[in-house]
Motif scaffolding. Structure first.
Motif, short mmCIF file in Angstrom:
data_model
loop_
_atom_site.label_atom_id
_atom_site.label_comp_id
_atom_site.label_asym_id
_atom_site.label_seq_id
_atom_site.Cartn_x
_atom_site.Cartn_y
_atom_site.Cartn_z
N VAL A 57 3.90 0.21 -3.22
CA VAL A 57 2.56 -0.08 -2.70
C VAL A 57 1.60 -0.07 -3.89
N CYS A 110 -7.52 -10.42 0.12
CA CYS A 110 -7.12 -9.56 1.24
C CYS A 110 -8.31 -8.65 1.56
N SER A 151 -3.39 -5.29 3.87
CA SER A 151 -2.45 -5.41 2.75
C SER A 151 -1.72 -6.75 2.81
N ALA A 206 3.64 -4.21 -1.82
CA ALA A 206 2.63 -4.31 -0.76
C ALA A 206 1.28 -3.99 -1.41
N HIS A 207 0.43 -4.99 -1.53
CA HIS A 207 -0.87 -4.81 -2.17
C HIS A 207 -1.84 -4.34 -1.10
N ALA A 208 -2.19 -3.05 -1.14
CA ALA A 208 -3.08 -2.49 -0.12
C ALA A 208 -4.47 -2.34 -0.72
N ALA A 210 -5.56 0.78 5.44
CA ALA A 210 -4.86 0.26 4.26
C ALA A 210 -3.45 0.84 4.20
N ALA A 261 0.10 -1.26 4.90
CA ALA A 261 1.17 -1.32 3.89
C ALA A 261 2.48 -0.75 4.45
#
Ligand code: AR6
Length: 259
Positions: free
Chosen positions: A88, A123, A128, A142-144, A163, A167
């Protein structure tokens, strides 16, 4: 004689490493003992204390013991971890990289990560997006996007919870077995670590209840954050009546990783 000198230097370096390791281990054992003593002192409390609701997550009615064995806290760099299925990232709304853990993840993943992120077109905070992990020792990222701390009354707790939840849900839907998580929002975004940790722990536990074959590695960049995580985990599982039967993993101090 040269070989002897080199060997002596190796032995001296190994001795120094061992001494440093022993010191760090003693440090963590002292913390564990203190926490266990606190738990023992609080043992007269038999039902959950009421906790301020920091998120809109439902309190689980009971937390099965195995959930805690699926959480570990480690100190180190999230990009230098043993393989995980999903890393993450603590990203920003642009998804185009930045400093902190985001910068480290982009550097370690290589330029293809930025290309993949660009395609996603950003986003919103509290959500995410998933990309491949490219050169990272992982399958997916996973880009939160956590919130910037603005004093706490601008919806930050719910946004941070969302967030994490987003994720973890992404990871679950991708059948992740093991997920590495940084302390989202607690760096550049200035979210107080103690408040963020309560939300992180609650959301992680909620996700592990849902995704029963998932494990989580909470990767702290510094020991101070790891202590806060350990403390929150201990107090959470004490409240749910699970203390005494399970000892949490101690952070892997041999990996180093202080700021
Ligand atoms: N491994 C693990 N944790 C790390 C690492 C690392 N390599 N580097 C930093 N941390 P931050 P945020 C810790 O600032 O607060 C970026 O510019 C750090 O000590 O990375 O969510 C983004 O692009 C802290 O505990 O993320 C955004 O613009 C935690 O990771 C903005 O920062 C999060 O710190 C996001 O800020």
């Amino acid at each position: 004689a040269y070989a002897d000198a080199a060997a002596d230097a190796d032995y001296a370096a190994a001795d120094a490493d061992a001494a440093a390791y022993a010191a760090r281990k003693a440090f963590w054992l002292a913390i564990r003992d203190r926490l266990l003593a606190e738990l023992a002192a609080a043992a007269s409390i038999t039902k959950p204390r009421s906790r301020p609701m920091t998120t809109d997550t439902q309190e689980p009615a009971a937390v099965p013991r195995d959930v805690f064995s699926r959480i570990s806290v480690v100190v180190g760099d999230i990009t230098a971890q043993p393989y995980v299925d999903v890393i993450v990232n603590a990203a920003n709304e642009s998804l185009l990289g930045g400093g902190g853990v985001d910068g480290a993840i982009h550097r370690a993943a290589g330029p293809k990560l930025l290309e993949a992120c660009r395609v996603l077109g950003g986003c919103p905070t509290g959500s995410s997006r998933m990309t491949p992990a490219f050169c990272l020792n992982a399958n997916l990222v996973a880009h939160a996007v956590g919130p910037m701390w603005q004093g706490g009354d601008k919806g930050e707790p719910a946004l941070l919870a969302h967030a994490y939840r987003s994720a973890m849900r992404m990871a679950g839907l991708h059948a992740a077995g093991i997920v590495a998580l940084p302390a989202i929002s607690t760096g550049v975004y200035g979210y107080p670590v103690d408040l963020a940790t309560k939300i992180a722990v609650r959301e992680v536990i909620a996700a592990l209840l849902e995704w029963t074959s998932m494990s989580v590695r909470l990767v702290c960049f510094d020991e101070k954050t790891a202590i806060v995580y350990q403390h929150e985990l201990f107090s959470f599982f004490h409240e749910w009546g699970l203390a005494g039967g399970h000892v949490l993993d101690l952070p892997d101090c041999s990996a180093g990783g202080s700021k």
